[in-house]
Motif scaffolding. Structure first.
Motif, PDB file in Angstrom:
ATOM      1  N   ASP A   7       1.583  -8.749  11.345  1.00 49.68           N
ATOM      2  CA  ASP A   7       2.090  -7.766  12.098  1.00 49.68           C
ATOM      3  C   ASP A   7       1.426  -7.013  13.013  1.00 49.68           C
ATOM      4  O   ASP A   7       0.168  -7.128  12.810  1.00 49.68           O
ATOM      5  N   THR A   9       0.422  -4.219  13.023  1.00 51.25           N
ATOM      6  CA  THR A   9      -0.336  -3.220  12.649  1.00 51.25           C
ATOM      7  C   THR A   9      -1.805  -3.551  12.162  1.00 51.25           C
ATOM      8  O   THR A   9      -2.683  -2.796  11.855  1.00 51.25           O
ATOM      9  N   LEU A  27       5.940  -4.481  15.118  1.00 49.78           N
ATOM     10  CA  LEU A  27       6.882  -3.436  14.413  1.00 49.78           C
ATOM     11  C   LEU A  27       7.366  -2.643  15.894  1.00 49.78           C
ATOM     12  O   LEU A  27       6.964  -3.141  16.978  1.00 49.78           O
ATOM     13  N   GLN A  62       9.965  -1.206  11.073  1.00 52.84           N
ATOM     14  CA  GLN A  62       9.484  -2.459  10.660  1.00 52.84           C
ATOM     15  C   GLN A  62      10.388  -3.575  11.098  1.00 52.84           C
ATOM     16  O   GLN A  62      11.580  -3.190  11.953  1.00 52.84           O
ATOM     17  N   THR A  89       2.982  -2.930   1.372  1.00 54.88           N
ATOM     18  CA  THR A  89       4.423  -2.464   1.049  1.00 54.88           C
ATOM     19  C   THR A  89       4.731  -1.174   0.598  1.00 54.88           C
ATOM     20  O   THR A  89       5.733  -0.468   0.707  1.00 54.88           O
ATOM     21  N   SER A  92       5.127   0.185   4.627  1.00 55.07           N
ATOM     22  CA  SER A  92       6.206  -0.238   5.374  1.00 55.07           C
ATOM     23  C   SER A  92       7.142  -1.252   4.682  1.00 55.07           C
ATOM     24  O   SER A  92       6.456  -2.022   3.616  1.00 55.07           O
ATOM     25  N   THR A  94       7.873  -3.737   5.942  1.00 63.56           N
ATOM     26  CA  THR A  94       7.633  -5.203   6.752  1.00 63.56           C
ATOM     27  C   THR A  94       7.849  -6.404   5.738  1.00 63.56           C
ATOM     28  O   THR A  94       8.347  -7.385   6.312  1.00 63.56           O
ATOM     29  N   SER A  97      11.294  -7.326   4.880  1.00 62.50           N
ATOM     30  CA  SER A  97      11.978  -8.255   5.913  1.00 62.50           C
ATOM     31  C   SER A  97      11.260  -9.677   5.915  1.00 62.50           C
ATOM     32  O   SER A  97      12.139 -10.655   6.245  1.00 62.50           O
TER      33      SER A  97
END
Length: 279
Positions: A7, A9, A27, A62, A89, A92, A94, A97
């Protein structure tokens, strides 16, 4: 073939992600009613310029499960196994998802790793994972190594300005004013999946020295590269690089640029060194 997915980040540059063949699910960043995909709809310089002018700090969100499902499905259609290394986790949703997307596709060829970290430390894990994929390792082998490194990956970072910690409610106005007057720079890291304060330094010279000293005391695993990065301050980056040169001599040193999701909370000028701690 194994495809690495992460992702935004991770804070590796677009060019570096393309070079590694890593797919990045962004994100989103919200300035009021305006929504931007991190690293897609707005460049880092554009983001920090907008951040400096904003009365309130933006919010972040996210990716949707659908965003991951699209990426995973494309990989599976190409016959690729997937190792997806994502932000903690604790910080976020993310990874949640991504897991929803995996369950929707009902594929055991998708391996999702909670990095227990973020920012450039996530970027370092992504760099290592991509290297293993290039070496021909299996998805199971890469995912297992990433899981084993989540307890040892470290990021030591310094915050240049207290303004954004104050705006985000993490620091009172009085404390921010006093800290600014005394030229205090918070030193932060990520441990156990959460952002923690590691200390503070008075003055910029001490700030760089403190990052080097903390890293030196903990020790760097020689089997892995080191990653240095910054948030829109090449001057601070160069000073950190010089301060850490005794540590990085003879090692592979990688580069990252702290983007909008992390920059929202810490502001411009942040510098960090990321490494794998000695076992």
């Amino acid at each position: 073939m194994v495809r690495i997915v992460t992702d935004s980040t991770c804070d590796l540059t677009k060019e570096r992600l393309a070079e590694l063949g890593v797919l990045c699910v962004p994100l989103t960043v919200h300035f009021g009613e305006e929504e931007y995909r991190d690293g897609v709809d707005m460049t880092n310089p554009e983001f920090y310029e907008k951040l400096r002018k904003a009365a309130e700090i933006p919010t972040t969100a996210q990716p949707t499960p659908h965003a991951f499902e699209e990426v995973f499905a494309q990989c599976l259609e190409r016959g690729e196994d997937v190792v997806c290394v994502l932000i903690s986790t604790e910080l976020s949703g993310t990874a949640q998802s991504a897991n929803i997307a995996k369950n929707t596709l009902e594929s055991d060829r998708i391996h999702i790793v909670d990095s227990r970290t973020a920012c450039l430390a996530l970027g370092l894990l992504v760099e290592i994972a991509a290297q293993r994929a290039a070496e021909g390792r299996s998805a199971e082998e890469i995912a297992a190594e990433m899981e084993s490194l989540t307890d040892r990956v470290r990021i030591n970072a310094a915050v240049e300005t207290l303004e954004y910690l104050k705006k985000g409610g993490r620091l009172s106005g009085t404390a921010a004013a006093l800290g600014t007057m005394l030229n205090i720079h918070p030193l932060v890291g990520i441990l156990g999946g959460k952002v923690v304060q590691l200390g503070k330094a008075r003055g910029k010279k001490k700030m760089f020295e403190s990052l080097r000293k903390m890293t030196e005391e903990e020790g760097i695993d020689d089997k892995y590269p080191v990653l240095l990065g910054h948030a829109q301050s090449m001057e601070n980056y160069e000073q950190l690089r010089q301060a850490c040169q005794p540590l990085t001599e003879g090692r592979t040193v990688l580069y990252g640029e702290i983007g909008s999701v992390i920059g929202t909370h810490a502001g411009p000028g942040v510098v960090a060194i990321t490494y794998i701690k000695k076992a």
